[in-house]
Design a protein around this motif. Sequence first.
Motif, PDB file in Angstrom:
ATOM      1  N   ALA A  10       0.814  -1.226   0.000  1.00 46.68           N
ATOM      2  CA  ALA A  10       0.000   0.000   0.000  1.00 46.68           C
ATOM      3  C   ALA A  10       0.843   1.269   0.000  1.00 46.68           C
ATOM      4  O   ALA A  10       0.301   2.366  -0.029  1.00 46.68           O
ATOM      5  N   GLY A  13       2.613   3.197  -5.786  1.00 45.56           N
ATOM      6  CA  GLY A  13       2.001   2.668  -7.005  1.00 45.56           C
ATOM      7  C   GLY A  13       0.522   2.361  -6.884  1.00 45.56           C
ATOM      8  O   GLY A  13      -0.267   3.156  -6.359  1.00 45.56           O
ATOM      9  N   ILE A  14       0.145   1.177  -7.375  1.00 43.43           N
ATOM     10  CA  ILE A  14      -1.268   0.793  -7.438  1.00 43.43           C
ATOM     11  C   ILE A  14      -1.876   0.662  -6.034  1.00 43.43           C
ATOM     12  O   ILE A  14      -3.013   1.077  -5.801  1.00 43.43           O
ATOM     13  N   GLY A  15      -1.119   0.115  -5.099  1.00 48.04           N
ATOM     14  CA  GLY A  15      -1.631  -0.063  -3.732  1.00 48.04           C
ATOM     15  C   GLY A  15      -1.923   1.264  -3.060  1.00 48.04           C
ATOM     16  O   GLY A  15      -2.958   1.441  -2.400  1.00 48.04           O
ATOM     17  N   VAL A 114       7.130 -13.133  -2.444  1.00 48.46           N
ATOM     18  CA  VAL A 114       6.361 -11.884  -2.364  1.00 48.46           C
ATOM     19  C   VAL A 114       5.092 -11.968  -3.214  1.00 48.46           C
ATOM     20  O   VAL A 114       4.005 -11.596  -2.771  1.00 48.46           O
ATOM     21  N   GLY A 185      -2.303  -4.291 -17.253  1.00 50.02           N
ATOM     22  CA  GLY A 185      -1.226  -4.157 -18.228  1.00 50.02           C
ATOM     23  C   GLY A 185      -0.245  -3.131 -17.697  1.00 50.02           C
ATOM     24  O   GLY A 185      -0.223  -2.833 -16.502  1.00 50.02           O
ATOM     25  N   LEU A 191       7.711  -0.386 -10.095  1.00 50.24           N
ATOM     26  CA  LEU A 191       7.899  -1.759 -10.593  1.00 50.24           C
ATOM     27  C   LEU A 191       7.981  -1.769 -12.119  1.00 50.24           C
ATOM     28  O   LEU A 191       8.831  -2.432 -12.718  1.00 50.24           O
TER      29      LEU A 191
HETATM   30  N1  LIG Z   1       3.016  -1.510 -12.763  1.00 53.65           N
HETATM   31  C1  LIG Z   1       2.647  -2.395 -13.678  1.00 53.65           C
HETATM   32  O1  LIG Z   1       2.862  -2.224 -14.889  1.00 53.65           O
HETATM   33  C2  LIG Z   1       1.946  -3.647 -13.242  1.00 53.65           C
HETATM   34  C3  LIG Z   1       1.320  -4.440 -14.222  1.00 53.65           C
HETATM   35  C4  LIG Z   1       0.679  -5.593 -13.821  1.00 53.65           C
HETATM   36  C5  LIG Z   1       0.650  -5.952 -12.486  1.00 53.65           C
HETATM   37  N2  LIG Z   1       1.268  -5.156 -11.556  1.00 53.65           N
HETATM   38  C6  LIG Z   1       1.210  -5.599 -10.172  1.00 53.65           C
HETATM   39  O2  LIG Z   1       0.641  -4.593  -9.375  1.00 53.65           O
HETATM   40  C7  LIG Z   1       1.071  -4.764  -8.020  1.00 53.65           C
HETATM   41  C8  LIG Z   1       1.543  -3.439  -7.467  1.00 53.65           C
HETATM   42  O3  LIG Z   1       2.745  -3.074  -8.140  1.00 53.65           O
HETATM   43  P1  LIG Z   1       3.084  -1.581  -8.575  1.00 53.65           P
HETATM   44  O4  LIG Z   1       3.209  -1.592 -10.030  1.00 53.65           O
HETATM   45  O5  LIG Z   1       2.167  -0.637  -7.921  1.00 53.65           O
HETATM   46  O6  LIG Z   1       4.573  -1.479  -8.015  1.00 53.65           O
HETATM   47  P2  LIG Z   1       5.309  -0.531  -6.966  1.00 53.65           P
HETATM   48  O7  LIG Z   1       4.889   0.887  -7.141  1.00 53.65           O
HETATM   49  O8  LIG Z   1       6.755  -0.870  -7.120  1.00 53.65           O
HETATM   50  O9  LIG Z   1       4.769  -1.017  -5.557  1.00 53.65           O
HETATM   51  C9  LIG Z   1       5.058  -2.300  -5.085  1.00 53.65           C
HETATM   52  C10 LIG Z   1       4.447  -2.452  -3.709  1.00 53.65           C
HETATM   53  O10 LIG Z   1       4.745  -3.778  -3.242  1.00 53.65           O
HETATM   54  C11 LIG Z   1       5.379  -3.676  -1.980  1.00 53.65           C
HETATM   55  N3  LIG Z   1       6.400  -4.703  -1.749  1.00 53.65           N
HETATM   56  C12 LIG Z   1       7.392  -5.077  -2.588  1.00 53.65           C
HETATM   57  N4  LIG Z   1       8.186  -5.982  -1.982  1.00 53.65           N
HETATM   58  C13 LIG Z   1       7.686  -6.158  -0.735  1.00 53.65           C
HETATM   59  C14 LIG Z   1       8.062  -6.951   0.371  1.00 53.65           C
HETATM   60  N5  LIG Z   1       9.145  -7.748   0.360  1.00 53.65           N
HETATM   61  N6  LIG Z   1       7.321  -6.894   1.506  1.00 53.65           N
HETATM   62  C15 LIG Z   1       6.242  -6.071   1.570  1.00 53.65           C
HETATM   63  N7  LIG Z   1       5.832  -5.293   0.554  1.00 53.65           N
HETATM   64  C16 LIG Z   1       6.549  -5.337  -0.580  1.00 53.65           C
HETATM   65  C17 LIG Z   1       6.027  -2.308  -1.968  1.00 53.65           C
HETATM   66  O11 LIG Z   1       6.196  -1.913  -0.629  1.00 53.65           O
HETATM   67  P3  LIG Z   1       7.569  -1.277  -0.079  1.00 53.65           P
HETATM   68  O12 LIG Z   1       7.347   0.181  -0.078  1.00 53.65           O
HETATM   69  O13 LIG Z   1       7.661  -1.876   1.275  1.00 53.65           O
HETATM   70  O14 LIG Z   1       8.662  -1.693  -1.011  1.00 53.65           O
HETATM   71  C18 LIG Z   1       5.041  -1.459  -2.721  1.00 53.65           C
HETATM   72  O15 LIG Z   1       4.046  -0.966  -1.883  1.00 53.65           O
HETATM   73  C19 LIG Z   1       2.162  -5.843  -8.065  1.00 53.65           C
HETATM   74  O16 LIG Z   1       1.638  -7.074  -7.675  1.00 53.65           O
HETATM   75  C20 LIG Z   1       2.556  -5.860  -9.531  1.00 53.65           C
HETATM   76  O17 LIG Z   1       3.120  -7.079  -9.907  1.00 53.65           O
HETATM   77  C21 LIG Z   1       1.907  -4.020 -11.900  1.00 53.65           C
END
Ligand SMILES: NC(=O)c1ccc[n+]([C@@H]2O[C@H](COP(=O)([O-])OP(=O)(O)OC[C@H]3O[C@@H](n4cnc5c(N)ncnc54)[C@H](OP(=O)(O)O)[C@@H]3O)[C@@H](O)[C@H]2O)c1
Length: 234
Positions: A10, A13-15, A114, A185, A191
Amino acid sequence: MKKTALITGASRGIGRAAAMALACQDTAFDRIVLVARDSKHFEQTLAEVRGVSNSCEIIEIFADFDDPNVATEIFDQLDAQGIGLDTIINNAGFTKPATIVNTDLADFEKTMRVNLYSPFKMVQVALQRDHPLKSIINIASTAGISGRAGWLSYSTSKAAVINMSEVLRDELTPFGIKVICLSPGRCATDLRRTLAPDEDPNTIMQPSQVADVIKVMTSPVGDLLQTQNLVVRT
Ligand SMILES: NC(=O)c1ccc[n+]([C@@H]2O[C@H](COP(=O)([O-])OP(=O)(O)OC[C@H]3O[C@@H](n4cnc5c(N)ncnc54)[C@H](OP(=O)(O)O)[C@@H]3O)[C@@H](O)[C@H]2O)c1
């Protein structure tokens, strides 16, 4: 009893966008539990989410999903505070892109811990401890629908999340628990920058757009939508 949603990943990014969307208006939740590792950006997100929430209570839990026991510790904290979860949004995600030849087993294992084991454990412990679960939202990826060269561990983990969600839907629908799998997508987050460093983030989907879909899926309208794996992309 307060209606409560928990969002993993949370802090960014998306969270983070989902937390803002659910907290800032008349959605179904009286309380949102935000989970991420302790960091400056999580602190900032917590302040921002509390800033937009009216009557919605915001609770933070620090957790590192690289630790396989952390889901149990999260539920220990929830149970100690008497918090029952209605909705779990399994969103935390990690990637370290590499080809087959260059993929370290340790990185592969971390990606699975994760991206796959954490949603598995979050749901399993919630059920074992009789939380009043009504819905589970697992964030997978279009990379889990078709594998991408150079993204071996990430694509594999997301394919498994899609399949696990099907199993959960099959097992839990008879108990009135809705299981939603969302596959975004490309979306402008940290990330995505790791996966595609040369891409202009202004040209792709924004986290708030995915959050809007999450908001709909947690609303009464979302109850009418039946889906195996909902692709979200611009
Ligand atoms: N962005 C895209 O293009 C895309 C596309 C498809 C799916 N997704 C999925 O969407 C979801 C959110 O990703 P995002 O794109 O928003 O990426 P992001 O901005 O990099 O955020 C990732 C989140 O996951 C948490 N996280 C990562 N490693 C962790 C760990 N070891 N323990 C606890 N928390 C952890 C991070 O928390 P910390 O602050 O603690 O690191 C952060 O809040 C993911 O499942 C990703 O695979 C993303």
